[in-house]
Scaffold this motif. Structure first.
Motif, PDB file in Angstrom:
ATOM      1  N   GLN A 274       0.834  -1.201   0.000  1.00 18.25           N
ATOM      2  CA  GLN A 274       0.000   0.000   0.000  1.00 18.25           C
ATOM      3  C   GLN A 274       0.875   1.260   0.000  1.00 18.25           C
ATOM      4  N   PRO A 275       0.463   2.299  -0.735  1.00 15.56           N
ATOM      5  CA  PRO A 275       1.267   3.522  -0.827  1.00 15.56           C
ATOM      6  C   PRO A 275       1.185   4.347   0.446  1.00 15.56           C
ATOM      7  N   ARG A 279       4.987   8.130  -1.753  1.00 22.22           N
ATOM      8  CA  ARG A 279       4.460   7.946  -3.102  1.00 22.22           C
ATOM      9  C   ARG A 279       3.653   9.149  -3.581  1.00 22.22           C
ATOM     10  N   TYR A 312      -2.337   9.547   1.285  1.00 21.34           N
ATOM     11  CA  TYR A 312      -2.142   9.288  -0.144  1.00 21.34           C
ATOM     12  C   TYR A 312      -3.479   9.227  -0.873  1.00 21.34           C
TER      13      TYR A 312
END
Length: 418
Positions: A274-275, A279, A312
């Motif tokens: 998962q970011p 990111r 994010y």
């Protein structure tokens, strides 16, 4: 046994949104009653030669119930229909000119047609058919007693009442169909919102599985290897580590079973890590390549994985909305860590928070039509769910000079998550 009180009937057009439409039936009924009452008395006495007392009684019975027809048209029809038939029989006792209408004079036809319109707007088809059949039967039956012989004018009330009943029924059914359609659209919109919320919650749960599973795996490995990494562990301590490892493995198994329920055929790509905050820069660069000038202010704070994932996704959805609804608009994305004092029972405490801010101005060249009609279906719903998950706050809305602002405050300390 309790009795249920019958709800009083509503007036015709009572559900209309405009006040003048709601008052229109009452106004029409009042005008007809006031106009027909003296007119009927005058015509029956002067033109037909009927006794004044009988003419007055018939006029009241034929005109006054028109006010009742606004609320109870069928009950008003019983009274007016009986009064019209009684008036036709009463006219047989007097000698009137041949050119005058019989069995129903003009003012009675006007009142009866108005009553038929009220019936059409309220009663079902079966009732309207029975009303018309009763009208036609009365007209045919009275025709056998016509003092001057039957004529085409004797069926005038039958024809007009049939036309008005059909017209009123058609208007009522059209209104009912539009109302049901509006109710169905309202229900469908509520169902879409609910389905969107549930889908977003399931999506968040699937993503957070990887975050929680990572920590649980670390606990399991540390507990399993404690006996090899630490020398001369007492037996009770070693047994405690073994119990911790077994419990962690059991929790991981339950999480995977739950995840199997939440996953669907379209969630194959969610197996990737998962970011997080690192990111977001790549996300901003991809948005800039799409033609949106973006200024990015990063933050190197060490945040929990759940907070980083939420940040994010919030930035991702906010930038997607800019591309969809304000292409080319100048946009600012900033991440910052702040510490504020909060009051608690033990005194003043510091609370660390991550601020996520996405602000865009108006589009320089607004498109003639939206680039996408529906979007992803998550939008602000997903943002609010992610913020609520970590115990933060979200402020999103249009700016006075055009554009849009999304500001999220996400807590960084564990005590703020509760």
């Amino acid at each position: 046994m309790t009795s249920v009180e019958e709800e009083p009937p509503r007036a015709l057009l009572a559900g209309a949104s405009r006040r003048w439409v709601r008052l229109l039936p009452w106004a029409v009924a009042f005008v007809l009653s006031v106009a027909l009452l003296p007119t009927t008395i005058q015509v029956l006495t002067a033109d037909y030669g009927l006794n004044g007392g009988i003419a007055s009684a018939l006029a009241v019975a034929q005109a006054a119930p028109l006010l009742l027809a606004v609320v109870r048209p069928l009950q008003a029809w019983y009274v007016i229909f009986a009064a019209d038939v009684a008036g036709a029989l009463a006219l047989l006792t007097v000698d009137f000119k041949e050119q005058l209408l019989w069995p129903f004079p003009p003012m009675e036809i006007v009142g009866y047609v108005g009553l038929c319109l009220a019936l059409g707007l309220r009663e079902p088809r079966r009732t309207l058919l029975l009303v018309w059949l009763a009208t036609a039967a009365a007209n045919v039956g009275l025709g056998f007693f016509a003092p001057n012989g039957a004529s085409a004018m004797n069926v005038l009330l039958t024809i007009l009442s049939g036309v008005v009943l059909v017209l009123g029924g058609a208007l009522r059914e059209r209104y009912d169909a539009q109302r049901r359609l509006a109710e169905q659209e309202t229900i469908s919109e509520a169902e879409r919102d609910r389905r969107t919320l549930l889908e977003e919650r399931a999506r968040i749960a699937r993503e957070l599985h990887d975050v929680v599973a990572h920590h649980m795996s670390v606990i399991t490995v540390q507990a399993d290897t404690a006996a090899y990494r630490l020398e001369r562990l007492p037996p009770d301590v070693q047994e405690e580590f073994t119990s911790i490892a077994a419990t962690s493995r059991e929790s991981l198994g339950e999480m995977r079973r739950l995840l199997g329920v939440l996953r669907n055929e379209e969630a194959n790509g969610e197996l990737a890590p998962q970011p997080g905050l690192t990111r977001i820069g790549q996300l901003v660069e991809a948005t800039a390549r799409a033609g949106v000038p973006v200024e990015f202010t990063p933050c190197d704070a060490d945040v929990p994985e759940a907070v980083g994932l939420s940040a994010y996704r919030i930035v991702q959805e906010a930038l997607a909305n800019v591309v969809r609804h304000a292409p080319g608009a100048p946009t600012q994305v900033s991440l910052s860590e702040s510490v504020s004092e909060s009051e608690s029972e033990s005194g003043s405490e510091d609370s660390a928070r991550l601020t996520v801010l996405v602000v865009n101005g108006p589009s320089p060249e607004p498109p003639a039509a939206p680039l996408e009609e529906g979007g992803t279906g998550h939008g602000l719903v997903g943002m609010r769910e992610r913020v609520r998950l970590v115990g933060g706050t979200l402020d999103a809305g249009p700016l006075p000079g055009g554009g849009f602002r999304v500001a999220a405050q996400l807590p960084l300390t564990e005590k703020d998550f509760t």
